[in-house]
Write an enzyme that holds these catalytic residues in place. Structure first.
Site, short mmCIF file in Angstrom:
data_model
loop_
_atom_site.label_atom_id
_atom_site.label_comp_id
_atom_site.label_asym_id
_atom_site.label_seq_id
_atom_site.Cartn_x
_atom_site.Cartn_y
_atom_site.Cartn_z
N ASP A 12 43.85 47.77 37.02
CA ASP A 12 42.60 47.32 37.67
C ASP A 12 41.83 46.21 36.95
O ASP A 12 40.59 46.28 36.85
CB ASP A 12 41.66 48.52 37.88
CG ASP A 12 42.24 49.59 38.79
OD1 ASP A 12 43.44 49.51 39.11
OD2 ASP A 12 41.51 50.53 39.15
N ASP A 54 42.48 48.51 42.60
CA ASP A 54 41.65 49.28 43.51
C ASP A 54 41.62 48.46 44.80
O ASP A 54 41.40 47.24 44.77
CB ASP A 54 40.23 49.35 42.89
CG ASP A 54 39.69 50.75 42.75
OD1 ASP A 54 40.49 51.71 42.74
OD2 ASP A 54 38.46 50.88 42.64
N HIS A 56 40.09 49.16 48.34
CA HIS A 56 39.36 50.07 49.22
C HIS A 56 39.04 49.46 50.59
O HIS A 56 38.75 48.27 50.70
CB HIS A 56 38.03 50.46 48.58
CG HIS A 56 38.16 51.21 47.28
ND1 HIS A 56 38.90 52.36 47.14
CD2 HIS A 56 37.62 50.97 46.05
CE1 HIS A 56 38.81 52.79 45.88
NE2 HIS A 56 38.05 51.96 45.20
N HIS A 73 32.92 48.24 45.95
CA HIS A 73 33.65 47.37 45.02
C HIS A 73 35.10 47.27 45.48
O HIS A 73 35.59 48.15 46.18
CB HIS A 73 33.60 47.94 43.59
CG HIS A 73 34.21 49.32 43.51
ND1 HIS A 73 33.50 50.46 43.80
CD2 HIS A 73 35.47 49.73 43.23
CE1 HIS A 73 34.30 51.52 43.70
NE2 HIS A 73 35.50 51.09 43.36
N LYS A 98 45.88 51.05 45.40
CA LYS A 98 45.46 52.45 45.44
C LYS A 98 44.05 52.57 46.00
O LYS A 98 43.32 51.57 46.03
CB LYS A 98 45.54 53.05 44.03
CG LYS A 98 44.62 52.35 43.05
CD LYS A 98 44.89 52.80 41.64
CE LYS A 98 43.96 52.13 40.66
NZ LYS A 98 42.55 52.39 40.85
N CYS A 142 39.86 54.91 35.77
CA CYS A 142 41.22 54.72 36.28
C CYS A 142 42.28 54.73 35.18
O CYS A 142 43.39 55.20 35.42
CB CYS A 142 41.29 53.46 37.12
SG CYS A 142 40.44 53.74 38.70
C1 VGL Z 1 37.31 52.63 38.87
C2 VGL Z 1 35.28 53.58 39.39
C3 VGL Z 1 35.55 53.45 40.73
C4 VGL Z 1 38.26 52.15 37.81
C5 VGL Z 1 37.60 52.51 40.21
O1 VGL Z 1 39.11 51.25 38.10
O2 VGL Z 1 38.18 52.64 36.67
N1 VGL Z 1 36.16 53.17 38.47
N2 VGL Z 1 36.72 52.93 41.13
ZN ZN Z 2 37.18 52.39 43.21
#
Ligand code: VGL
Ligand code: ZN
Length: 207
Positions: A12, A54, A56, A73, A98, A142
């Site tokens: 990420d 990430d 979404h 985000h 993901k 993550c």
């Molecule tokens: C993450 C919070 C929400 C991460 C992803 O990549 O650590 N943290 N979504």
């Molecule tokens: Zn996230």
């Protein structure tokens, strides 16, 4: 016996988790230059490289307006979801997306899939990968979720302690995340140690 091998998993390293992003990790972008060194090392060794993201939907239940804990985000296809512009992913990098459905938080990269839907754990088994070197964002979400799930699934983990950064919603979250991962069996290492290990294991194969 099939040849066992090590792979790099970059978790990420996306604009929204870096300074100026929607869910910025303090100094999140400081992981970029050191991850670039790991990327060059694994690329030079011909070792597999995975980069998770990430990814979404706008109405993710993981977002505050839809009942979740986080500001929106990494909305798929958005600039915030793009990898950091200075992260030098080699062309053979396998991208793992993901959190891509409304009900899926997608904290763990092991819950992610390739572009054509292959789950990461299945791909790792097919590629005979038995050890993952893990760095990226964020240590306390993550990265931790990916490391804990990978250990549960039987993979060995090297945690790249010089290439991770934490959200730290509460002070000390990063330290607790480190302790949890190490207690579960993750081995901490930094760049010099990893480059020496990979060089000496390459020699053993040649002998
Ligand atoms: C993450 C919070 C929400 C991460 C992803 O990549 O650590 N943290 N979504
Ligand atoms: Zn996230």
């Amino acid at each position: 016996m099939p040849k066992r091998r090590a792979a790099l998993l970059v978790v990420d390293v996306q604009n929204d988790f870096c300074p100026g992003g929607a869910l910025a990790v303090t100094d999140g972008d400081r992981v970029v230059p050191v991850l670039n060194r790991y990327l060059a090392l694994f690329h030079r060794k011909g070792s597999p490289i995975f980069a998770s993201r990430d990814w979404h939907p706008t109405d993710s239940a993981h977002f505050k307006p839809h009942g979740g804990p986080w500001p929106p985000h990494c909305v798929k296809e958005s600039e915030g979801a793009a990898f950091h512009p200075r992260l030098t992913l080699p062309p053979e990098t396998i991208v793992i997306s993901k959190g891509a459905t409304r009900w899926d938080d997608g904290y763990s990269a092991l819950q992610g899939t390739t572009e054509n839907g292959t789950p990461l754990p299945l791909l790792l088994k097919q590629m005979a990968v038995d050890r993952l070197y893990v760095g990226g964002l964020a240590t306390d979400y993550c990265v931790k979720a990916s490391v804990m799930e990978a250990i549960k699934l039987g993979f060995s983990i090297t945690l790249l302690t010089d290439a991770v950064a934490a959200v730290n919603v509460a002070p000390g979250d990063e330290e607790r995340a480190f302790q949890e991962m190490i207690a579960a069996g993750a081995q901490p290492a930094t760049f010099d140690e990893v480059s020496q290990t990979l060089d000496s294991s390459a020699q053993k194969v040649e002998q």
